[in-house]
Design a protein around this motif. Structure first.
Motif, mmCIF file in Angstrom:
data_model
loop_
_atom_site.group_PDB
_atom_site.id
_atom_site.type_symbol
_atom_site.label_atom_id
_atom_site.label_comp_id
_atom_site.label_asym_id
_atom_site.label_seq_id
_atom_site.Cartn_x
_atom_site.Cartn_y
_atom_site.Cartn_z
ATOM 1 N N SER A 1 0.843 -1.201 0.000
ATOM 2 C CA SER A 1 0.000 0.000 0.000
ATOM 3 C C SER A 1 0.878 1.251 0.000
ATOM 4 O O SER A 1 2.081 1.184 0.237
ATOM 5 N N GLY B 1 -2.308 4.640 2.887
ATOM 6 C CA GLY B 1 -3.193 4.062 1.874
ATOM 7 C C GLY B 1 -4.490 3.521 2.442
ATOM 8 O O GLY B 1 -4.767 3.644 3.640
ATOM 9 N N ARG C 1 -7.757 0.308 2.266
ATOM 10 C CA ARG C 1 -7.869 -1.131 2.491
ATOM 11 C C ARG C 1 -8.151 -1.924 1.220
ATOM 12 O O ARG C 1 -8.199 -3.150 1.258
ATOM 13 N N ASP D 1 -7.191 -0.829 -2.442
ATOM 14 C CA ASP D 1 -6.285 -0.694 -3.584
ATOM 15 C C ASP D 1 -5.285 -1.859 -3.570
ATOM 16 O O ASP D 1 -4.455 -1.954 -2.676
ATOM 17 N N GLU E 1 3.175 -0.188 -5.693
ATOM 18 C CA GLU E 1 2.987 1.226 -5.350
ATOM 19 C C GLU E 1 4.222 2.089 -5.605
ATOM 20 O O GLU E 1 4.099 3.255 -5.965
ATOM 21 N N HIS F 1 -5.680 5.967 -2.475
ATOM 22 C CA HIS F 1 -4.406 6.405 -1.866
ATOM 23 C C HIS F 1 -4.715 7.283 -0.657
ATOM 24 O O HIS F 1 -4.088 8.320 -0.452
#
Lengths: 420, 420
Positions: free
Chosen positions: A92, A96, A98, A100, A135, A389
């Motif tokens: 993440s 960030g 939960r 993505d 990421e 994000h």
């Protein structure tokens, strides 16, 4: 749509998937309901371990490659057939949400379980995949795992990249691999029958149109520019308009001209001025310099090329007394998914009675690189206000279950299809 | 124009004045031809001492008041008549030029000498004045000396103001006064027949129009505003235009609307957006917040009021999806000089055959406050490219001499005039 596809989709357990998403979100949980689970960190390792535990509990077969990309296989009827790959990423942003990445991985696990629960066997194996470092927030750039798998980049390329604490990627990767010593090793770039990734939209369209499914047709290309307008500073009280070389005012004229030129009645083109900096940036001084950025995106490479190439001329025309320079900083190609994949996803949504629309992806994904390796596609689900994000990122249990049903049906359909 | 006025003006010695300006500029000289001679500093004291030395050498009478304002008298025929005051300031910005302030003081000294050299006696005494801390860069605000003299502010008001090194104004002032122990003390606010200040324009108009003299009619008023546009951040790749609340784009629309509303065919109104800040100010994010400043100036208080009061409505109208707030941070009144003073300055330039125009002052000066105490006026001379508060500040020897000739003739004319 084969009957098996719908049967398998009925095996998707909304509550099981949601419970797992929430359990996963406890690893690296931060205030506000978000997660900080950066790539190859302790939290990332914990998340991987939890996934492997769930996989083994159902008799699926985990494996890993030398870049830490993690796989979980549900065997097919033909062990020699190339697998269908589905997944996303577990890392993440530092602040960030939960869903993505995590959603795409939990959706993939739910696909495997739904197939087993529904008693549906596929010709091809189905492999869940977790791509390493999508990421890019701890180790830049992002999408390293999918770039290495697909041969876009060598596995050695980023080994010396450091995080903010001076830890090299090579070290963090070695520690991650050592934490999974029992897993068999896979090679990079093995043949893949098809790749489908489920993901939150990270945009507001599906929510605004109250549609539960986005059938992703493409990942739009992007071009980033910096525009520098050079004028001359002057005293705000003493300098008449006609003698000014006001960098801000001429930059505004350029942006207004670009707004008109970029205007798209279909609202597909994305034109954003997100950064703007002035010198001297003082209350009573005319600006000597204005620097602003342009983020331009479009799914059609011809449009992206034509619109981007015209920026310099349009800015130059808008100048009255200032000078202007335009430089391109980044160019990412458009990725179009094969019609056969897109049609399969759409047919699945249709057969399941889920409202949907064909749409390009506004953001980049691991699928951008997989598309260069095998027939690929994506399924989007709505997220609240398009926020991503961010700790406020949210998708409903119903919507994430709907996306996973479409994903399951599509995979069964693609396994039976002789189209590739 | 009395014959004595022209005779006295012929006494102005271009080379003497220029040599003194350059000698003064050595005190606090910095690279690039500028000076750093901040208020009540060692350098300021050295400059005062040099002025007193020059004054005494010609038999003029220096004096000082309790706020350090320094005076040099050339006696008049009537010792009981209130003096005509002329001068400016010796302090500079930290990276200032050789002419801002210093020119007005050297011009005043040259007036006294020109009168003596030409053998012209005036009814009223003529007092050179050096106002303490006009710039306000070491101790804020500026124009302290003229505000204290005119009673706009109490002499106690700023005694505790500290500079960056923790030195209080009271201490720096005491040290400055102790450095001139032999000087007689004057009181604040003594009656003044008239005040005229010579100054570089600090703007580009005279140079652009190739005119050596600016006949200053007024000091324009100013209003400062901050405009805050609140939108919502969003992903540049995924968010369609119609769903955006783009603070930058809506701020631009407001500025364009203000540009149109502030448009002045005579180019007298000054409308400047000098600062603009964005949040998050990121390449691929729609702006959540845009804050910009407005510096609005006009010599006519009615225009300044009407234009300034309309800003909030115009900004509000320009919003599409964002919210806007407008706050005023500063308001300085318009100062109009009496016609009799303005006409005298203009007649002097005319009689001396010097091209000139009537114009407002764009910047503030000590004359802004003297105008509240006695009939006041200003004479401007051109400066290169309008640059000031900068080491590159420059005015030609011919232009500074021309300004001093107009100043001299005006003072003689005002001394004889029974107009006040």
């Amino acid at each position: 749509m084969p009957a098996d596809a719908l049967k398998a989709a009925q095996g998707v357990d909304k509550n099981r998937q949601w419970t797992r998403l929430m359990e996963l979100a406890e690893i690296g949980a931060i205030p506000g309901g978000g997660v900080n689970r950066q790539s190859l960190s302790t939290e990332d390792r914990q998340a991987r371990a939890l996934l492997v535990k769930w996989a083994l509990a159902r008799g699926f077969e985990p494996s890993v490659d030398d870049f830490g990309n993690l796989y979980v296989r549900r065997a097919g009827l033909n062990p020699d057939a190339p697998p269908i790959l589905t997944g996303s990423h577990l890392d993440s942003q530092p602040s960030g949400g939960r869903f993505d990445g995590a959603y795409g991985v939990m959706a993939a696990l739910e696909v495997l379980e739904a197939l087993s629960d529904a008693g549906v066997e596929t010709e091809h194996p189905v492999d869940l995949v977790v791509w390493t470092n999508e990421e890019g927030s701890r180790f830049a750039p992002g999408a390293m795992g999918s770039m290495v798998f697909t041969g876009v980049a060598s596995p050695q390329l980023w080994l010396d990249v450091m995080d903010d604490e001076g830890i090299a990627l090579s070290q963090a990767l070695a520690e991650t691999l050592e934490a999974m010593p029992e897993l068999p090793r896979r090679s990079f770039g093995f043949p893949v029958h098809a790749y489908i990734e489920a993901h939150i939209e990270q945009g507001p369209i599906l929510e605004a149109e109250q549609l539960p499914i986005g059938v992703v047709t493409s990942i739009q290309g992007a071009r980033w520019f910096t525009v520098t307008v050079e004028g001359e500073t002057a005293h705000a009280g003493t300098t008449p308009l006609k003698l000014r070389k006001d960098a801000l005012q001429e930059a505004l004229a350029a942006i207004q001209a670009l707004n008109a030129f970029m205007n798209d009645p279909e609202d597909v083109l994305r034109f954003t001025v997100g950064r703007l900096d002035l010198e001297p940036n003082s209350h009573n001084s005319v600006s000597a310099l204005c620097r602003f950025t342009i983020d331009l995106r479009h799914p059609d490479p011809a449009v992206l090329r034509a619109k981007g190439d015209a920026i310099e001329t349009i800015c130059a025309k808008a100048m009255r007394a200032c000078a202007v320079q335009v430089t391109q900083n980044l160019g990412l190609p458009c990725v179009a998914f094969p019609e056969a994949i897109v049609d399969t996803v759409q047919a699945s949504a249709q057969a399941l009675g889920l409202g949907h629309k064909r749409m390009p992806s506004g953001a980049f994904h691991d699928a951008s690189f997989l598309a260069q390796h095998c027939p690929s596609g994506m399924v989007f689900v709505p997220c609240a206000k398009g926020v991503s994000h961010n700790v406020a990122e949210y998708a409903t249990p119903e919507d994430v279950a709907g996306g996973t049903r479409v994903l399951t049906a599509s995979i069964v359909a693609l396994s039976g299809a002789g189209i590739f």
